[in-house]
Design a protein around this motif. Structure first.
Motif, mmCIF file in Angstrom:
data_model
loop_
_atom_site.group_PDB
_atom_site.id
_atom_site.type_symbol
_atom_site.label_atom_id
_atom_site.label_comp_id
_atom_site.label_asym_id
_atom_site.label_seq_id
_atom_site.Cartn_x
_atom_site.Cartn_y
_atom_site.Cartn_z
ATOM 1 N N VAL A 96 0.921 -1.064 -0.065
ATOM 2 C CA VAL A 96 -0.104 -0.046 -0.199
ATOM 3 C C VAL A 96 0.774 1.564 0.056
ATOM 4 N N GLN A 97 0.832 1.995 -0.918
ATOM 5 C CA GLN A 97 1.661 3.074 -1.333
ATOM 6 C C GLN A 97 1.194 4.344 -0.241
ATOM 7 N N LEU A 98 2.187 4.639 0.640
ATOM 8 C CA LEU A 98 2.172 5.684 1.485
ATOM 9 C C LEU A 98 2.688 7.108 0.960
ATOM 10 N N PRO A 99 2.242 8.319 1.408
ATOM 11 C CA PRO A 99 1.450 8.318 2.508
ATOM 12 C C PRO A 99 -0.164 8.270 1.925
ATOM 13 N N LEU A 100 -0.785 8.004 2.939
ATOM 14 C CA LEU A 100 -2.178 7.903 2.709
ATOM 15 C C LEU A 100 -3.030 9.317 3.132
ATOM 16 N N PRO A 101 -4.097 9.375 2.391
ATOM 17 C CA PRO A 101 -5.041 10.726 2.624
ATOM 18 C C PRO A 101 -5.621 10.771 4.261
ATOM 19 N N ASP A 102 -5.662 11.943 4.552
ATOM 20 C CA ASP A 102 -5.925 12.312 6.294
ATOM 21 C C ASP A 102 -7.009 11.301 7.000
ATOM 22 N N GLN A 103 -7.999 11.043 6.124
ATOM 23 C CA GLN A 103 -8.943 10.279 6.745
ATOM 24 C C GLN A 103 -8.560 8.621 6.831
ATOM 25 N N ILE A 104 -7.391 8.319 6.572
ATOM 26 C CA ILE A 104 -7.065 6.969 6.576
ATOM 27 C C ILE A 104 -5.691 6.766 7.675
ATOM 28 N N ALA A 105 -5.781 6.263 8.706
ATOM 29 C CA ALA A 105 -4.457 5.956 9.611
ATOM 30 C C ALA A 105 -3.536 5.051 8.870
ATOM 31 N N ASP A 106 -2.319 5.763 8.619
ATOM 32 C CA ASP A 106 -1.429 4.769 8.167
ATOM 33 C C ASP A 106 -1.068 3.562 8.732
ATOM 34 N N GLN A 107 -0.866 3.547 10.219
ATOM 35 C CA GLN A 107 -0.421 2.527 11.155
ATOM 36 C C GLN A 107 -1.592 1.366 11.012
ATOM 37 N N LYS A 108 -2.707 2.008 11.006
ATOM 38 C CA LYS A 108 -3.907 0.945 11.065
ATOM 39 C C LYS A 108 -3.961 -0.028 9.856
ATOM 40 N N VAL A 109 -3.504 0.515 8.760
ATOM 41 C CA VAL A 109 -3.559 0.073 7.249
ATOM 42 C C VAL A 109 -2.207 -0.945 7.293
ATOM 43 N N ILE A 110 -0.976 -0.471 7.713
ATOM 44 C CA ILE A 110 0.224 -1.013 7.721
ATOM 45 C C ILE A 110 -0.104 -2.444 8.757
ATOM 46 N N GLU A 111 -0.816 -2.405 9.923
ATOM 47 C CA GLU A 111 -1.124 -3.504 10.776
ATOM 48 C C GLU A 111 -2.136 -4.600 10.051
ATOM 49 N N ALA A 112 -2.951 -4.072 9.477
ATOM 50 C CA ALA A 112 -4.051 -5.007 8.595
ATOM 51 C C ALA A 112 -3.301 -5.750 7.678
ATOM 52 N N ILE A 113 -1.912 -5.562 7.206
ATOM 53 C CA ILE A 113 -1.612 -6.442 6.061
ATOM 54 C C ILE A 113 -1.189 -7.611 6.728
ATOM 55 N N ASP A 114 -1.168 -9.176 6.280
ATOM 56 C CA ASP A 114 -0.858 -10.065 6.620
ATOM 57 C C ASP A 114 0.800 -9.851 6.564
ATOM 58 N N PRO A 115 1.658 -10.300 7.787
ATOM 59 C CA PRO A 115 2.952 -10.195 7.605
ATOM 60 C C PRO A 115 3.610 -11.171 6.778
ATOM 61 N N SER A 116 3.169 -12.106 6.319
ATOM 62 C CA SER A 116 3.722 -12.981 5.384
ATOM 63 C C SER A 116 3.634 -12.480 3.889
ATOM 64 N N LYS A 117 2.685 -11.282 3.823
ATOM 65 C CA LYS A 117 2.722 -10.444 2.531
ATOM 66 C C LYS A 117 3.085 -9.145 2.395
ATOM 67 N N ASP A 118 3.484 -8.794 3.523
ATOM 68 C CA ASP A 118 3.952 -7.466 3.941
ATOM 69 C C ASP A 118 5.268 -6.969 3.313
ATOM 70 N N VAL A 119 5.335 -7.086 1.886
ATOM 71 C CA VAL A 119 6.734 -6.961 1.180
ATOM 72 C C VAL A 119 7.367 -5.622 1.692
ATOM 73 N N ASP A 120 6.704 -4.657 2.118
ATOM 74 C CA ASP A 120 7.519 -3.206 2.638
ATOM 75 C C ASP A 120 8.250 -3.346 3.946
ATOM 76 N N GLY A 121 7.876 -4.538 4.700
ATOM 77 C CA GLY A 121 8.398 -4.843 5.997
ATOM 78 C C GLY A 121 8.198 -3.812 7.038
ATOM 79 N N PHE A 122 6.939 -3.179 7.058
ATOM 80 C CA PHE A 122 6.533 -2.374 8.059
ATOM 81 C C PHE A 122 5.707 -2.853 9.051
#
Length: 225
Positions: A96-122
Motif C-alpha cells: 500500500v503506497q504511503l502516504p495515505l489521505p488524512d481520513q486513513i490512519a497509516d499505522q492501522k493499514v500497515i497492521e492490517a496487512i498479513d505479515p507474510s505478504k508485507d513486502v514493505d517490511g513495515f
C-alpha cells in the motif's frame, strides 16, 4: 585519492537478472508470484514510484497488479480490500503506497496487512523480527543500502556507521540492519549537537534526512564510505 562510485543502476540490473532466475524456478514448481500494489489518490511522486515498481516486477517476471482508488476512499473500504487480498491465495505480496489521505490512519493499514505478504517490511511483526536478527521482509531502502555495501565488498564488522535521520522508514531500520552486521552505529538527527563531530568520525556515513546539501566535504574524513 579519487573517489570510487557505487552505481546503483548497474547493481539493480545484476540483481534483476538473478531474481529473474529465481522467479523462473518458482514457476517451474507451480508457484506464480504475484504482487498487488494499492495507491489512493493521484500524487505524481507516488504514481511515478508505483509505476517504477510495476516495471521492475515485469522485468523479473512477477505478476503485478495495480489497484488505483480515489482520494475519497474511506479507511473501512481500504481495510476491507486488504482483508480480501490477505485471503487471496494467488497474491503473495501486498504493498500500500504511503502516504495515505488524512481520513486513513497509516499505522492501522500497515497492521492490517498479513505479515507474510508485507513486502514493505513495515508490519510490527516484521519489524520485531528485524530487531532480533531474524529472516523477514525488510524495508526496501534500508535493505538496498545493506546490499549495496555488501556487493561493493565493504566490510561492516566493527565499522563506525553514522546515520543522519531517524525515520521509521529509513533511519531507524538501516541502523538496526547494520547493527545486525556487527557495525557500531551512531544515530544523528535534527536535535543532535555538533553534527560535524560525529560525521567526521564515521567509517560509513548514511544521510537519510531529506535535506539536500546537508553534508559538505569538510564534514567527512578521508576514506569514508
Amino acid at each position: 585519492m579519487s573517489a570510487e562510485v557505487i552505481y546503483g543502476k548497474q547493481l539493480a540490473e545484476e540483481l534483476r537478472e538473478e531474481m529473474k532466475e529465481e522467479v523462473k524456478g518458482l514457476k517451474e514448481n507451480g508457484i506464480y508470484p504475484k504482487l498487488v500494489v494499492v495507491i489512493i489518490g493521484e500524487d505524481p511522486a507516488s504514481m511515478s514510484y508505483v509505476r517504477g515498481k510495476q516495471r521492475a516486477s515485469e522485468k523479473v517476471g512477477l505478476d503485478s497488479e495495480l489497484i488505483e482508488l480515489p482520494e475519497t476512499t474511506s479507511e473501512q473500504e481500504l481495510l476491507e480490500l486488504i482483508d480480501r487480498l490477505n485471503q487471496d491465495q494467488t497474491v503473495h505480496g501486498i504493498l500500500v503506497q504511503l502516504p495515505l489521505p488524512d481520513q486513513i490512519a497509516d499505522q492501522k493499514v500497515i497492521e492490517a496487512i498479513d505479515p507474510s505478504k508485507d513486502v514493505d517490511g513495515f508490519h510490527p511483526s516484521n519489524v520485531g523480527k528485524m530487531m532480533t536478527g531474524q529472516e523477514t521482509f525488510y524495508p526496501c531502502t534500508p535493505y538496498g543500502i545493506l546490499v549495496m555495501l555488501k556487493r561493493a565488498e565493504i566490510s561492516l564488522e566493527g565499522k563506525h556507521v553514522v546515520i543522519i535521520g531517524r525515520s521509521n522508514l529509513v533511519g531507524k531500520p538501516v541502523g538496526q540492519l547494520l547493527l545486525n552486521e556487527n557495525a557500531t552505529v551512531t544515530h544523528c538527527h535534527s536535535r543532535t549537537k555538533n553534527l560535524q563531530e560525529h560525521t567526521r568520525k564515521a567509517d560509513i556515513l548514511i544521510v537519510a534526512a531529506g535535506k539536500p546539501g546537508l553534508i559538505s566535504a569538510e564534514d567527512i574524513s578521508e576514506g569514508v564510505v
